[in-house]
Scaffold this motif. Structure first.
Motif, short mmCIF file in Angstrom:
data_model
loop_
_atom_site.label_atom_id
_atom_site.label_comp_id
_atom_site.label_asym_id
_atom_site.label_seq_id
_atom_site.Cartn_x
_atom_site.Cartn_y
_atom_site.Cartn_z
N GLU A 26 0.81 -1.22 0.00
CA GLU A 26 0.00 0.00 0.00
C GLU A 26 0.85 1.27 0.00
N ASP A 27 2.06 1.16 0.53
CA ASP A 27 2.96 2.31 0.58
C ASP A 27 4.40 1.82 0.68
N ALA A 28 5.33 2.75 0.75
CA ALA A 28 6.75 2.40 0.77
C ALA A 28 7.10 1.57 2.01
N LEU A 29 6.56 1.95 3.15
CA LEU A 29 6.82 1.22 4.38
C LEU A 29 6.36 -0.23 4.26
N ASP A 30 5.19 -0.42 3.73
CA ASP A 30 4.63 -1.75 3.54
C ASP A 30 5.51 -2.60 2.62
N ALA A 31 5.95 -2.03 1.50
CA ALA A 31 6.79 -2.76 0.55
C ALA A 31 8.13 -3.15 1.19
N GLY A 32 8.74 -2.21 1.87
CA GLY A 32 10.02 -2.48 2.52
C GLY A 32 9.91 -3.53 3.60
N ARG A 33 8.90 -3.42 4.42
CA ARG A 33 8.69 -4.37 5.52
C ARG A 33 8.43 -5.78 4.99
N GLU A 34 7.57 -5.89 3.98
CA GLU A 34 7.26 -7.20 3.39
C GLU A 34 8.50 -7.82 2.74
N PHE A 35 9.29 -7.00 2.06
CA PHE A 35 10.50 -7.48 1.40
C PHE A 35 11.51 -8.00 2.43
N ILE A 36 11.78 -7.20 3.45
CA ILE A 36 12.76 -7.59 4.47
C ILE A 36 12.30 -8.85 5.20
N ASN A 37 11.04 -8.87 5.60
CA ASN A 37 10.52 -10.02 6.33
C ASN A 37 10.59 -11.29 5.48
N ALA A 38 10.27 -11.17 4.19
CA ALA A 38 10.35 -12.34 3.30
C ALA A 38 11.77 -12.88 3.24
N VAL A 108 22.98 -5.03 12.08
CA VAL A 108 23.74 -4.23 11.12
C VAL A 108 22.77 -3.28 10.42
N ALA A 109 23.06 -1.98 10.49
CA ALA A 109 22.20 -0.99 9.84
C ALA A 109 22.29 -1.14 8.32
N ASP A 110 21.14 -0.99 7.66
CA ASP A 110 21.09 -1.12 6.21
C ASP A 110 20.05 -0.14 5.68
N THR A 111 20.05 0.06 4.38
CA THR A 111 19.13 0.99 3.72
C THR A 111 18.49 0.31 2.53
N LEU A 112 17.20 0.56 2.35
CA LEU A 112 16.48 0.11 1.15
C LEU A 112 15.90 1.32 0.46
N CYS A 113 15.99 1.34 -0.85
CA CYS A 113 15.28 2.35 -1.63
C CYS A 113 14.02 1.71 -2.17
N ILE A 114 12.93 2.40 -2.01
CA ILE A 114 11.63 1.90 -2.43
C ILE A 114 11.04 2.91 -3.40
N VAL A 115 10.63 2.43 -4.56
CA VAL A 115 10.15 3.31 -5.62
C VAL A 115 8.71 2.95 -5.99
N LYS A 116 8.01 3.96 -6.47
CA LYS A 116 6.64 3.75 -6.93
C LYS A 116 6.67 3.61 -8.45
N ARG A 117 6.22 2.46 -8.92
CA ARG A 117 6.17 2.19 -10.36
C ARG A 117 4.74 1.84 -10.74
N THR A 118 4.17 2.62 -11.63
CA THR A 118 2.79 2.42 -12.07
C THR A 118 1.87 2.06 -10.91
N ASP A 119 1.82 2.93 -9.93
CA ASP A 119 0.92 2.82 -8.79
C ASP A 119 1.22 1.65 -7.86
N THR A 120 2.45 1.12 -7.90
CA THR A 120 2.85 0.03 -7.03
C THR A 120 4.20 0.35 -6.40
N TRP A 121 4.31 0.19 -5.10
CA TRP A 121 5.56 0.41 -4.39
C TRP A 121 6.40 -0.86 -4.44
N LEU A 122 7.67 -0.73 -4.88
CA LEU A 122 8.59 -1.87 -5.02
C LEU A 122 9.97 -1.49 -4.50
#
Length: 129
Positions: A26-38, A108-122
């Motif tokens: 639904e948003d950048a936070l959601d995409a990042g959280r789902e990706f990391i958890n997966a 360990v601290a890390d960074t993710l970039c999350i982008v919106k592509r055609t109405d989808t956060w990835l």
């Protein structure tokens, strides 16, 4: 009667907005959280769902999966039980955000970039803030 139930089931499943059983972020936070958890869970098919689809990102995710699979059983279990500690989510603009995080296992601290592509956060792991 059975035919109508079967038709309804097919119609219902074809209208399901989930691809591969995963829900759209639904948003950048959601995409990042789902990706990391997966990744922590070792579910790289799910992580791929939340990833920008390009050759470089695919290669980087494949390398992460290889590293995960090379761990012994105990090592993988430690990753699966780790939690995500989100330190900050910085909205760069309307179509990009950066998530600063660590997990409770290696801290360990890390960074993710999350982008919106055609109405989808990835997640775009090829991009660093």
């Amino acid at each position: 009667m059975k035919k109508s139930h079967f038709l309804f089931l097919i119609l219902f499943l074809s209208c399901n907005p989930k691809k591969d059983g995963y829900r759209k972020a639904e948003d950048a936070l959601d995409a990042g959280r789902e990706f990391i958890n997966a990744q922590l869970q070792g579910d790289f098919a799910k992580a791929s769902f939340y990833l920008v689809s390009d050759p470089l990102n695919k290669t980087l995710l494949d390398n992460r999966e290889k590293s995960y699979r090379e761990r012994d059983r105990e090592g993988r279990q430690q990753w699966r039980t780790a939690s995500i500690n989100i330190l900050e989510v910085k909205q760069v603009n309307d179509t990009m955000a950066c998530m600063f995080f660590q997990n409770s296992f290696d801290k360990v601290a890390d960074t993710l970039c999350i982008v919106k592509r055609t109405d989808t956060w990835l997640v775009d792991i090829s991009r660093k803030n």
